[in-house]
Design an enzyme around this catalytic site. Structure first.
Site, PDB file in Angstrom:
ATOM      1  N   HIS A  57       0.851  -1.185   0.000  1.00  0.00           N
ATOM      2  CA  HIS A  57       0.000   0.000   0.000  1.00  0.00           C
ATOM      3  C   HIS A  57       0.892   1.242   0.000  1.00  0.00           C
ATOM      4  O   HIS A  57       2.063   1.189   0.417  1.00  0.00           O
ATOM      5  CB  HIS A  57      -0.888   0.030   1.237  1.00  0.00           C
ATOM      6  CG  HIS A  57      -1.974  -0.993   1.220  1.00  0.00           C
ATOM      7  ND1 HIS A  57      -3.071  -0.919   2.060  1.00  0.00           N
ATOM      8  CD2 HIS A  57      -2.155  -2.121   0.474  1.00  0.00           C
ATOM      9  CE1 HIS A  57      -3.869  -1.944   1.837  1.00  0.00           C
ATOM     10  NE2 HIS A  57      -3.326  -2.687   0.880  1.00  0.00           N
ATOM     11  N   GLU A  59       1.020   3.786   1.939  1.00  0.00           N
ATOM     12  CA  GLU A  59       1.559   4.123   3.257  1.00  0.00           C
ATOM     13  C   GLU A  59       2.758   3.244   3.606  1.00  0.00           C
ATOM     14  O   GLU A  59       3.766   3.732   4.120  1.00  0.00           O
ATOM     15  CB  GLU A  59       0.492   3.943   4.354  1.00  0.00           C
ATOM     16  CG  GLU A  59      -0.734   4.788   4.174  1.00  0.00           C
ATOM     17  CD  GLU A  59      -1.882   4.064   3.476  1.00  0.00           C
ATOM     18  OE1 GLU A  59      -3.030   4.239   3.908  1.00  0.00           O
ATOM     19  OE2 GLU A  59      -1.629   3.334   2.488  1.00  0.00           O
ATOM     20  N   CYS A  88      -6.065   1.697   6.154  1.00  0.00           N
ATOM     21  CA  CYS A  88      -6.685   0.449   6.600  1.00  0.00           C
ATOM     22  C   CYS A  88      -6.010   0.019   7.905  1.00  0.00           C
ATOM     23  O   CYS A  88      -5.063   0.656   8.371  1.00  0.00           O
ATOM     24  CB  CYS A  88      -6.529  -0.623   5.527  1.00  0.00           C
ATOM     25  SG  CYS A  88      -4.819  -1.164   5.276  1.00  0.00           S
ATOM     26  N   CYS A  91      -2.173  -0.642   7.521  1.00  0.00           N
ATOM     27  CA  CYS A  91      -1.397   0.594   7.411  1.00  0.00           C
ATOM     28  C   CYS A  91      -1.392   1.363   8.725  1.00  0.00           C
ATOM     29  O   CYS A  91      -0.363   1.917   9.119  1.00  0.00           O
ATOM     30  CB  CYS A  91      -1.935   1.449   6.272  1.00  0.00           C
ATOM     31  SG  CYS A  91      -1.642   0.688   4.654  1.00  0.00           S
TER      32      CYS A  91
END
Length: 155
Positions: A57, A59, A88, A91
């Protein structure tokens, strides 16, 4: 919590640039930048498809790069993470472990958002580090990128 000022808009624009790179590469258009308040420490965009990695992701990519740059997995420097989509749970966990101070996000994520939309992990008492989150920064711009991406995928 919502924070609206020109500085936050400026940094979110930088995260949007990262999201657009993801979009050009066929990835879900999410981008992130990590700042110390005055400069970008690291940046990244979603790469889950190209890397065949569910943890890639925006992040995570951004945090990994900062940790490499600082040669330390703890980034205790009063850093701000700007991300185009609400983090999420995975993260958010990485943000806590990295000791990032503030999370600024654009679009709210009603399905997996963990900073108030689906669940609010920022209010949990089980973490030893508590980043502060601010949502809705350039929300329309961030949401539009995602909506357009998924609309095009369906067509």
């Amino acid at each position: 919590m919502q924070a609206k000022n020109l500085t936050n808009d400026y940094w979110m624009q930088k995260a949007i640039i990262q999201a657009k790179i993801a979009n050009e590469k066929g990835e879900v258009p999410v981008g992130a930048v990590l700042t110390d308040g005055f400069k970008i420490i690291s940046s990244g965009y979603n790469q889950t498809i190209s890397k065949c990695d569910p943890t890639a992701h925006a992040e995570i990519i951004t945090i990994r790069q900062a940790a490499i740059n600082f040669k330390n997995y703890r980034l205790e420097r009063n850093l701000n993470l700007y991300v185009t989509l609400e983090p999420c749970a995975m993260c958010y966990g990485a943000i806590v472990q990295a000791r990032i101070s503030n999370i600024f996000f654009g679009a709210f994520d009603k399905k997996t958002g963990c900073c108030g939309s689906c669940i609010d992990l920022t209010k949990s008492s089980c973490f030893n580090h508590k980043p502060i989150s601010f949502g809705g920064i350039l929300e329309k711009d961030c949401s539009k990128l995602l909506k357009t991406f998924f609309k095009n995928k369906r067509n």
